[in-house]
Write a protein that holds these residues in place. Structure first.
Motif, PDB file in Angstrom:
ATOM      1  N   GLN B 148     -11.684   2.171  -1.606  1.00 42.71           N
ATOM      2  CA  GLN B 148     -10.686   1.168  -1.999  1.00 42.71           C
ATOM      3  C   GLN B 148     -10.165   1.477  -3.401  1.00 42.71           C
ATOM      4  OE1 GLN B 148     -11.926  -3.004  -1.855  1.00 42.71           O
ATOM      5  NE2 GLN B 148     -10.578  -3.487  -3.574  1.00 42.71           N
ATOM      6  N   HIS B 149     -11.097   1.806  -4.274  1.00 47.21           N
ATOM      7  CA  HIS B 149     -10.726   2.135  -5.654  1.00 47.21           C
ATOM      8  C   HIS B 149      -9.735   3.303  -5.660  1.00 47.21           C
ATOM      9  CE1 HIS B 149     -12.105   3.859  -9.770  1.00 47.21           C
ATOM     10  NE2 HIS B 149     -11.211   2.901  -9.963  1.00 47.21           N
ATOM     11  N   ARG B 150     -10.022   4.323  -4.843  1.00 49.06           N
ATOM     12  CA  ARG B 150      -9.174   5.520  -4.791  1.00 49.06           C
ATOM     13  C   ARG B 150      -7.769   5.145  -4.293  1.00 49.06           C
ATOM     14  NH1 ARG B 150     -10.862  10.455  -5.180  1.00 49.06           N
ATOM     15  NH2 ARG B 150     -13.008   9.860  -4.774  1.00 49.06           N
ATOM     16  N   ARG B 151      -7.710   4.318  -3.253  1.00 47.54           N
ATOM     17  CA  ARG B 151      -6.398   3.902  -2.711  1.00 47.54           C
ATOM     18  C   ARG B 151      -5.599   3.118  -3.765  1.00 47.54           C
ATOM     19  NH1 ARG B 151      -9.481   3.162   2.150  1.00 47.54           N
ATOM     20  NH2 ARG B 151     -10.045   1.028   1.557  1.00 47.54           N
ATOM     21  N   GLN B 152      -6.287   2.228  -4.454  1.00 44.64           N
ATOM     22  CA  GLN B 152      -5.572   1.401  -5.441  1.00 44.64           C
ATOM     23  C   GLN B 152      -5.117   2.237  -6.643  1.00 44.64           C
ATOM     24  OE1 GLN B 152      -8.334  -1.874  -6.156  1.00 44.64           O
ATOM     25  NE2 GLN B 152      -7.422  -3.064  -4.482  1.00 44.64           N
ATOM     26  N   ILE B 153      -5.951   3.222  -7.046  1.00 42.32           N
ATOM     27  CA  ILE B 153      -5.536   4.111  -8.148  1.00 42.32           C
ATOM     28  C   ILE B 153      -4.318   4.934  -7.711  1.00 42.32           C
ATOM     29  CG2 ILE B 153      -6.220   6.154  -9.479  1.00 42.32           C
ATOM     30  CD1 ILE B 153      -7.494   3.621 -10.547  1.00 42.32           C
ATOM     31  N   ARG B 154      -4.337   5.380  -6.453  1.00 44.20           N
ATOM     32  CA  ARG B 154      -3.186   6.126  -5.932  1.00 44.20           C
ATOM     33  C   ARG B 154      -1.923   5.244  -6.017  1.00 44.20           C
ATOM     34  NH1 ARG B 154      -0.924  10.038  -6.650  1.00 44.20           N
ATOM     35  NH2 ARG B 154      -2.998  10.941  -6.761  1.00 44.20           N
ATOM     36  N   ALA B 155      -2.074   3.990  -5.583  1.00 42.65           N
ATOM     37  CA  ALA B 155      -0.943   3.055  -5.613  1.00 42.65           C
ATOM     38  C   ALA B 155      -0.433   2.863  -7.046  1.00 42.65           C
ATOM     39  CB  ALA B 155      -1.348   1.704  -5.027  1.00 42.65           C
ATOM     40  N   LEU B 156      -1.372   2.742  -7.986  1.00 44.55           N
ATOM     41  CA  LEU B 156      -0.977   2.516  -9.381  1.00 44.55           C
ATOM     42  C   LEU B 156      -0.292   3.745  -9.979  1.00 44.55           C
ATOM     43  CD1 LEU B 156      -3.995   0.414 -10.671  1.00 44.55           C
ATOM     44  CD2 LEU B 156      -1.577  -0.240 -10.790  1.00 44.55           C
ATOM     45  N   LEU B 157      -0.843   4.932  -9.685  1.00 38.21           N
ATOM     46  CA  LEU B 157      -0.237   6.147 -10.255  1.00 38.21           C
ATOM     47  C   LEU B 157       1.167   6.376  -9.695  1.00 38.21           C
ATOM     48  CD1 LEU B 157      -3.344   8.535 -10.256  1.00 38.21           C
ATOM     49  CD2 LEU B 157      -2.181   7.544 -12.259  1.00 38.21           C
ATOM     50  N   ASP B 158       1.371   5.982  -8.451  1.00 36.26           N
ATOM     51  CA  ASP B 158       2.688   6.179  -7.815  1.00 36.26           C
ATOM     52  C   ASP B 158       3.596   4.962  -7.970  1.00 36.26           C
ATOM     53  OD1 ASP B 158       1.754   8.594  -7.009  1.00 36.26           O
ATOM     54  OD2 ASP B 158       1.341   7.997  -4.923  1.00 36.26           O
ATOM     55  N   ARG B 159       3.227   4.032  -8.822  1.00 31.39           N
ATOM     56  CA  ARG B 159       3.968   2.774  -8.915  1.00 31.39           C
ATOM     57  C   ARG B 159       5.418   3.032  -9.346  1.00 31.39           C
ATOM     58  NH1 ARG B 159       0.354   2.585 -13.627  1.00 31.39           N
ATOM     59  NH2 ARG B 159       1.618   2.936 -15.492  1.00 31.39           N
ATOM     60  N   PRO B 160       6.306   2.160  -8.873  1.00 31.74           N
ATOM     61  CA  PRO B 160       7.698   2.293  -9.281  1.00 31.74           C
ATOM     62  C   PRO B 160       7.870   1.834 -10.735  1.00 31.74           C
ATOM     63  CG  PRO B 160       7.409   0.352  -7.879  1.00 31.74           C
ATOM     64  CD  PRO B 160       6.091   1.047  -7.921  1.00 31.74           C
ATOM     65  N   ASP B 161       8.910   2.326 -11.365  1.00 28.99           N
ATOM     66  CA  ASP B 161       9.296   1.830 -12.678  1.00 28.99           C
ATOM     67  C   ASP B 161      10.005   0.496 -12.445  1.00 28.99           C
ATOM     68  OD1 ASP B 161      10.215   1.274 -15.173  1.00 28.99           O
ATOM     69  OD2 ASP B 161      11.347   3.148 -15.431  1.00 28.99           O
ATOM     70  N   ALA B 162       9.342  -0.589 -12.837  1.00 27.94           N
ATOM     71  CA  ALA B 162       9.922  -1.913 -12.549  1.00 27.94           C
ATOM     72  C   ALA B 162      10.857  -2.383 -13.663  1.00 27.94           C
ATOM     73  CB  ALA B 162       8.794  -2.933 -12.341  1.00 27.94           C
ATOM     74  N   ARG B 163      10.988  -1.598 -14.743  1.00 29.52           N
ATOM     75  CA  ARG B 163      11.792  -2.070 -15.881  1.00 29.52           C
ATOM     76  C   ARG B 163      13.257  -2.335 -15.525  1.00 29.52           C
ATOM     77  NH1 ARG B 163       9.595   2.370 -20.030  1.00 29.52           N
ATOM     78  NH2 ARG B 163      10.180   3.535 -18.167  1.00 29.52           N
TER      79      ARG B 163
END
Lengths: 288, 363
Positions: B148-163
């Protein structure tokens, strides 16, 4: 054949009757409320309906919990105002339209609505207040009335969509009635209010104003809403707004809004009025 | 009101326990679960599917990034947005390497080692040794898995630029941050709040990054105030033991719609005698009998001692709890005059003036 010349919607809050009786019409609390009804009164004076079909709920005064009809139709020569416990009110009895009432009952049953038939029944503020708001306090009412009682107190209350369908049947009955009388239909009750429980005093002016808009332009959505949604948006007693859908169902899909009025709070209620005509009703206006 | 709470990295619904407990009485509350997705977008889609229609979205840390993604995907559905202890920027230089250290730690030494390393910087320095705060957080991390940690880190690293999204947000937005948040500092939230039109910034004192659990009362109060739910909560606190509660003397089935005692079969049966007694007062001779000897009049209708006591003390809230319906029991006021608004205020547990002002909008 008889002709439907308009659809009226109004609150029927009993405090309105009390305000009239106590001469409070022009006090600061009430004047803006009553002033907003003046265009509605002018409309009925100008259009001179002969018969008013009034959809409302009895509040335990004629039907107690021992007998609760979901839909009931008055078929009486006369309807006396009931004394609700605060003494008799100085308003004339209502003249019935017996022949049409029976025709309506026939049409309803043939259309798979099976109402209770009432040949002797008194009527409470549910019809008194709307009649006074549109016709004032005449020595004798200038219209005959046909009361349609809807149970909106004892669950299970009917579905909003069913009220809307009943309106369509009412339209069919009016337009198949062999007479040259002019009909108006009054949907009454609401707007938002809640008398019981911890949320007592709930009013929702935003939802009320949206309702006054949507009842004209988007009745199908209002008819599709669940009873729970009515309760959530308008309060446990505000759910009686679904009775306006009977009026709306009797009108064409496309209507002209002649007048609207909104005032909050009338006692503990968001109160309002609407006057609708069918879009194709221009000739009716001229005839009046 | 439908409120969706969104937890952050390695977190679950437990971080929102205090807020959920407070708000569930007056709102339809749902908790999103992000244990299985590996992208912020997939998390947002999951959260949007929890309910139909308009949503109040409250996100913490990674959950707040998901909240922003929900706005991007379905701007028409998010009617209010609360962002706690978070950021809008995309992956920063060196971030992947530092996240990898944590992934390796979990892989080689397990979740307990990860918790010991990851949690302390997440809270206010002074609270690191506070077992009452830290033990539940540690247990929460242990409920997670390296996968789960790995999946969530993947999600965070690939996160969109929300600015770029921030200036386009039109719904009311609350930005909240712990004053001592070392992970996503106050300055970052000042920037976010400045970029969103009309956003309100609330700083939670004496709190690090884990504000919903470090200062649960302050975070709840800020949400309640921002959502305008304070009067409803006060009313619910009164009502819980009255109108909506079946009180153990009944079938124990709660009302279908909280706070609203619909007059259903249960209430109709329970209140029949009480309502019938009250309707009797529509007749003048019964009003006279009531005035002459109230107890004797009530006995004619077979009222229980409890029902008699409620009527004789004019306890409207209790009468409603016992199945009384205002349309009927109001007749009591034909004998013993009282304004309907006073009856309303009594049931709401409010002072009459406050009731007129807060409920009915009287000036």
């Amino acid at each position: 054949m008889a002709k439907l010349i308009g659809g009226l919607g109004t609150s029927h809050v009993p405090s309105i009757a009390a305000a009239i009786d106590k001469g409070l019409r022009d006090t600061p609390d009430w004047k803006p409320f009553f002033d907003g009804y003046v265009p509605g009164q002018e409309w009925v004076r100008e259009h001179k309906p002969d018969v008013a079909v009034v959809i409302f709920n009895d509040h335990g005064n004629s039907f107690f919990l021992d007998k609760v009809p979901t839909f009931a139709v008055g078929c009486a020569e006369e309807y006396k105002p009931v004394d609700e416990g605060w003494g008799p009110r100085a308003i004339p009895p209502f003249r019935g339209a017996v022949d049409f009432s029976w025709h309506l009952v026939d049409t309803m049953v043939e259309s798979r609505f099976d109402p209770m038939i009432c040949q002797e029944i008194e009527v409470d503020h549910g019809i008194q207040v709307p009649m006074e708001l549109f016709w004032g306090r005449p020595a004798a009412w200038p219209v005959k009335v046909v009361p349609i009682f809807v149970n909106v107190i004892q669950y299970p209350i009917p579905l909003p969509s069913r009220c809307y369908e009943l309106g369509r049947v009412l339209r069919k009955a009016i337009e198949s009635y062999d007479s040259d009388e002019r009909f108006v239909v009054l949907g009454t009750g609401g707007l938002s209010h809640q008398l019981q429980g911890a949320r007592a005093g709930f009013v929702n002016p935003t939802a009320d104003r949206a309702f006054l808009r949507d009842i004209a332009t988007d009745p199908d959505t209002l008819a599709a809403m669940s009873r729970e949604k009515y309760v959530e948006l308008f309060g446990s007693e505000g759910a009686e707004l679904m009775m306006w859908l009977v009026m709306r169902g009797a009108m064409d899909r496309d209507v002209e809004v002649r007048h609207t009025h909104y005032f909050v709070p009338a006692s503990m209620t968001g109160a309002g009025m609407i006057v609708l005509e069918n879009k194709a009703a221009g000739d009716g206006r001229q005839a009046a | 009101m439908q409120i969706i709470f969104l937890p952050g990295l390695l977190c679950d619904g437990s971080v929102w326990a205090a807020q959920v407990e407070a708000l569930r009485t007056v709102a339809d509350v749902a908790l999103a679960d992000f244990s299985t997705q590996n992208s912020i977008t997939a998390m947002a889609e999951t959260a949007l599917a929890l309910r139909e229609g308009p949503l109040v979205v409250v996100g913490h840390s990674m959950g707040a990034r998901v909240a922003l993604e929900m706005v991007r995907l379905a701007p028409g559905r998010v009617e209010r947005l609360a962002l706690l202890d978070t950021g809008a920027h995309p992956r920063r230089e060196g971030e992947e390497a530092s996240r990898q250290v944590m992934l390796d730690l979990a892989d080689t030494q397990g979740m307990a080692a990860l918790a010991d390393r990851w949690l302390p910087p997440m809270v206010h320095e002074a609270r690191v040794g506070d077992a009452a705060l830290m033990e539940p957080l540690r247990a929460m991390v242990l409920r997670s898995t390296p996968e789960q940690h790995r999946r969530q880190i993947r999600a965070l690293l690939d996160r969109p630029d929300a600015r770029p999204l921030l200036p386009t947000i039109t719904c009311p937005t609350l930005v909240m941050v712990g004053r001592q948040d070392r992970w996503s500092p106050l300055a970052q939230h000042e920037e976010i709040a400045a970029a969103i039109p009309g956003a309100k910034l609330v700083v939670i004192e004496d709190s690090g990054h884990m504000s919903p659990v470090e200062q649960p009362g302050a975070v709840t109060d800020a949400l309640v105030e921002w959502l305008g739910l304070a009067p409803a909560l006060r009313a619910a606190a009164h009502g819980r033991r009255t109108a909506m509660d079946t009180d153990g003397q009944d079938d124990g089935i709660p009302d279908r719609i909280p706070d609203i005692p619909l007059f259903d079969r249960k209430r109709s049966l329970r209140g029949y005698r009480l309502n019938k007694m009250a309707m009797g007062l529509a007749k003048p001779e019964n009003r006279d009998a009531f005035r002459a000897d109230e107890g004797a009049y009530l006995d004619r209708f077979g009222l229980s001692p409890e029902e008699k006591s409620a009527v004789m003390s004019r306890d409207w809230r209790e009468m409603v709890r016992l199945g009384g319906n205002l349309f009927f029991i109001l007749k009591i006021s034909a004998v013993d005059p009282v304004r309907i608004t006073e009856i309303g205020a009594h049931q709401a547990g409010m002072d009459h003036d406050a009731f007129l002002r807060e409920r009915l909008g009287k000036k």
